[in-house]
Design a protein around this motif. Structure first.
Motif, PDB file in Angstrom:
ATOM      1  N   THR A   1      77.580  88.702 -77.229  1.00 12.12           N
ATOM      2  CA  THR A   1      76.893  87.805 -76.286  1.00 12.12           C
ATOM      3  C   THR A   1      75.401  87.752 -76.585  1.00 12.12           C
ATOM      4  N   GLU A   2      75.041  87.963 -77.850  1.00  5.29           N
ATOM      5  CA  GLU A   2      73.616  88.006 -78.215  1.00  5.29           C
ATOM      6  C   GLU A   2      72.903  86.707 -77.851  1.00  5.29           C
ATOM      7  N   SER A   3      73.548  85.582 -78.130  1.00  5.92           N
ATOM      8  CA  SER A   3      72.913  84.290 -77.854  1.00  5.92           C
ATOM      9  C   SER A   3      72.627  84.127 -76.365  1.00  5.92           C
ATOM     10  N   TYR A   4      73.623  84.431 -75.537  1.00  2.00           N
ATOM     11  CA  TYR A   4      73.423  84.321 -74.087  1.00  2.00           C
ATOM     12  C   TYR A   4      72.352  85.291 -73.606  1.00  2.00           C
ATOM     13  N   TYR A   5      72.382  86.519 -74.113  1.00  2.73           N
ATOM     14  CA  TYR A   5      71.436  87.541 -73.654  1.00  2.73           C
ATOM     15  C   TYR A   5      69.997  87.144 -73.981  1.00  2.73           C
ATOM     16  N   TYR A   6      69.740  86.751 -75.226  1.00  5.00           N
ATOM     17  CA  TYR A   6      68.361  86.462 -75.637  1.00  5.00           C
ATOM     18  C   TYR A   6      67.854  85.143 -75.074  1.00  5.00           C
ATOM     19  N   ASN A   7      68.754  84.219 -74.743  1.00  5.88           N
ATOM     20  CA  ASN A   7      68.326  82.926 -74.198  1.00  5.88           C
ATOM     21  C   ASN A   7      68.254  82.910 -72.673  1.00  5.88           C
ATOM     22  N   GLN A   8      69.143  83.665 -72.014  1.00  8.60           N
ATOM     23  CA  GLN A   8      69.248  83.576 -70.563  1.00  8.60           C
ATOM     24  C   GLN A   8      68.789  84.823 -69.811  1.00  8.60           C
TER      25      GLN A   8
ATOM     26  N   ARG B   1      57.232  83.478 -72.229  1.00  2.81           N
ATOM     27  CA  ARG B   1      58.538  84.077 -71.917  1.00  2.81           C
ATOM     28  C   ARG B   1      58.401  85.415 -71.188  1.00  2.81           C
TER      29      ARG B   1
ATOM     30  N   SER C   1      67.068  87.989 -71.485  1.00  2.00           N
ATOM     31  CA  SER C   1      65.918  88.714 -72.020  1.00  2.00           C
ATOM     32  C   SER C   1      64.621  87.948 -71.783  1.00  2.00           C
ATOM     33  N   CYS C   2      63.593  88.703 -71.404  1.00  2.00           N
ATOM     34  CA  CYS C   2      62.247  88.147 -71.263  1.00  2.00           C
ATOM     35  C   CYS C   2      61.245  89.276 -71.447  1.00  2.00           C
TER      36      CYS C   2
END
Length: 339
Positions: free
Chosen positions: A169-176, A12, A178-179
């Motif tokens: 929007t934690e789910s969107y941020y960490y999946n789409q 990732r 954040s890297c």
């Protein structure tokens, strides 16, 4: 073309920008030049106002504080943003990413807070000159400066370190988004709207209203001075003196109005994207938002140029700095402009 990652051995990891040197080198040259111009230009303003006693006025104290904000933005924020923009990688750790993002938001917000208070200062100078010195005293100016630093600092660091900017929007941020090896400036719908309103739209609207009022009053004063041109000799002399004073105040208001206009032009694209991106499912490419960030940074570069072009006192002070005359005895008492 093979995809390169910021950290090849880590899952990732963020992708590096695959640009050739024909693109990377001009980008680095442009950004380094912008950083140097920002640091040197604002440092010259800081030295000028701090050194010359004649420049120790309420308006100039606010300008000194704002130049310090721009200097810190150029020296402490923009170099790291440069590496992130060109490489699309962040090599300085997660903690420093939060510190950098917080400082970036804080200094940008602080800059427009200063401009808001400068517009208030110019309002009293032009529209209520008889009570200007009583209203814009050391205490009131100090309060403006402290507010311009403390409020943005609390706002920015609280938002980033408590992760209020990604709340909802934690789910969107960490999946789409954040890297590993990235440091993206991300806002949810609510936080993007709130940040834009607090940092830009509300104080910007206040400034436009204040400068609109200043313009109307200044035009009225100009007509009044013109109508009184046929007075008695003593009154003519008094009128001329008032005319010189008011003309200087109007010119200062006009100059600071131009500075405000430059700020609005530079930062409007970024804050417009920040306020709307979450509502259109984040379709604005990150590279576009990053470009708008650098257009915003240019505001800190342009401010000293506006001073150099419009302010005679800064031109004279700059010459003395360049030729080393500020090291001469009693140079701080040099008269840079006539009262």
């Amino acid at each position: 073309m093979q995809i390169q990652y910021c950290y090849e051995s880590i899952n990732r990891s963020c992708e590096k920008n695959g640009w050739s040197n024909n693109i990377r080198i001009p980008m680095y040259v442009f950004m380094v030049s912008t950083i140097l111009a920002t640091v040197v230009g604002n440092l010259a303003v800081i030295i000028s106002i701090a050194h010359f006693k004649q420049l120790h006025t309420p308006t100039n104290y606010l300008i000194l504080s704002m130049s310090t904000v721009d200097f810190l933005l150029g020296s402490c924020v923009m170099p790291y943003s440069m590496v992130r923009s060109v490489e699309n990688c962040w090599y300085f750790g997660d903690l420093f990413c939060k510190v950098h993002t917080s400082t970036d938001i804080m200094l940008s917000t602080s800059s427009i807070f200063h401009l808001s208070f400068i517009s208030v200062d110019r309002y009293f100078a032009v529209c209520d000159p008889l009570r200007y010195k009583t209203k814009m005293n050391v205490f009131s100016v100090s309060l403006m400066i402290v507010t311009s630093w403390v409020v943005p600092t609390i706002f920015a660091f609280t938002m980033v370190f408590l992760e209020l900017n990604i709340k909802g929007t934690e789910s969107y941020y960490y999946n789409q988004v954040s890297c590993f090896g990235g440091c993206a400036v991300f806002f949810s719908q609510t936080s993007g709207l709130v940040a834009s309103m607090v940092s830009f739209y509300i104080p910007g609207f206040v400034m436009l209203c204040v400068y609109g009022k200043i313009y109307v009053i200044a035009r009225r004063q100009a007509r009044s001075i013109k109508d009184s041109a046929n007075q008695m000799p003593f009154q003519i002399t008094l009128g001329v003196n008032q005319h010189v004073s008011r003309s200087r105040d109007r010119k200062a208001a006009k100059t600071l109005g131009i500075i405000m206009g430059v700020f609005l032009i530079c930062w409007t694209p970024f804050f417009f994207c920040t306020a709307t991106d979450g509502f259109i499912n984040y379709v604005i490419p990150p590279i576009v938002i990053d470009a708008f960030v650098w257009i915003g940074y240019l505001n800190s570069t342009f401010n000293p140029m506006v001073y150099a072009f419009f302010y005679l006192w800064f031109q004279r002070a700059l010459r003395m700095i360049l030729f080393g005359k500020v090291f001469h005895p009693d140079s701080s008492r040099t008269i840079l402009y006539s009262e």
